[in-house]
Design a protein around this motif. Structure first.
Motif, mmCIF file in Angstrom:
data_model
loop_
_atom_site.group_PDB
_atom_site.id
_atom_site.type_symbol
_atom_site.label_atom_id
_atom_site.label_comp_id
_atom_site.label_asym_id
_atom_site.label_seq_id
_atom_site.Cartn_x
_atom_site.Cartn_y
_atom_site.Cartn_z
ATOM 1 N N GLN A 38 -9.008 3.600 -1.277
ATOM 2 C CA GLN A 38 -8.215 2.712 -0.430
ATOM 3 C C GLN A 38 -7.139 3.518 0.257
ATOM 4 O O GLN A 38 -6.257 4.087 -0.403
ATOM 5 C CB GLN A 38 -7.591 1.582 -1.247
ATOM 6 N N LYS A 42 -5.607 -0.128 4.723
ATOM 7 C CA LYS A 42 -7.045 -0.401 4.823
ATOM 8 C C LYS A 42 -7.546 -1.063 3.544
ATOM 9 O O LYS A 42 -6.904 -1.004 2.507
ATOM 10 C CB LYS A 42 -7.824 0.886 5.090
ATOM 11 N N GLU A 43 -8.720 -1.672 3.645
ATOM 12 C CA GLU A 43 -9.323 -2.290 2.481
ATOM 13 C C GLU A 43 -9.990 -1.232 1.604
ATOM 14 O O GLU A 43 -10.351 -0.146 2.072
ATOM 15 C CB GLU A 43 -10.362 -3.332 2.925
ATOM 16 N N ARG A 44 -10.140 -1.584 0.339
ATOM 17 C CA ARG A 44 -10.849 -0.697 -0.574
ATOM 18 C C ARG A 44 -12.311 -0.603 -0.150
ATOM 19 O O ARG A 44 -12.946 -1.620 0.180
ATOM 20 C CB ARG A 44 -10.744 -1.222 -2.006
ATOM 21 N N GLU A 45 -12.847 0.618 -0.158
ATOM 22 C CA GLU A 45 -14.227 0.823 0.258
ATOM 23 C C GLU A 45 -14.976 1.674 -0.759
ATOM 24 O O GLU A 45 -14.387 2.520 -1.433
ATOM 25 C CB GLU A 45 -14.277 1.506 1.627
ATOM 26 N N ASP A 87 -8.955 12.240 6.898
ATOM 27 C CA ASP A 87 -9.440 10.865 6.755
ATOM 28 C C ASP A 87 -9.870 10.538 5.324
ATOM 29 O O ASP A 87 -10.068 9.359 4.999
ATOM 30 C CB ASP A 87 -10.621 10.603 7.692
ATOM 31 N N ALA A 90 -6.536 9.043 0.442
ATOM 32 C CA ALA A 90 -6.582 7.680 -0.083
ATOM 33 C C ALA A 90 -6.287 7.721 -1.574
ATOM 34 O O ALA A 90 -6.255 8.797 -2.184
ATOM 35 C CB ALA A 90 -7.959 7.050 0.149
#
Length: 122
Positions: A38, A42-45, A87, A90
């Motif tokens: 995450q 942003k949302e957890r992916e 990128d 997280a």
């Protein structure tokens, strides 16, 4: 049942890191294990997942760069991350689908580890 993750840190772009996560406690069987992340805002992916039999799945953004593996004897899942980019910055969370030996019905339960921060500098 607890999941304990380790291995995060600060790395320069192009570098590598290895995350580990171990499940402990009253475990009957560990089924699917996975890593999620995450990023701020942003949302957890899902990053990658691995079945008990070793079948793997990767997010398109990490295919060819990251490798998920597991040691069933140690109830541990790993994420080898290479060619890291900004990128990839997280908080990374490990996940496991576990049947606990405390549960006489042996239901599948979702367990999450506390996140570990991965920061990639440019």
């Amino acid at each position: 049942v607890q999941l304990q993750a380790s291995g995060g840190g600060l790395v320069q772009a192009g570098g590598s890191l290895r995350l580990s996560c171990t499940a402990s406690g009253s475990i009957f069987v560990v089924k699917l294990m996975a890593w999620y992340r995450q990023a701020p805002g942003k949302e957890r992916e899902l990053v990658a997942s691995i079945t008990a039999g070793g079948g793997t799945h990767y997010a398109d953004s990490v295919k060819g760069r990251h490798t998920i593996s597991r040691d069933n004897a140690r109830n541990t899942v790993y994420l080898e991350m290479s060619s890291l980019q900004p990128d990839d910055t997280a908080v990374y969370f490990c996940y496991a689908d576990i049947q606990s030996s405390y549960d006489v019905q042996l239901r599948d339960m979702d367990y999450w580890g506390k996140g570990t921060q991965v920061t990639v500098s440019s």
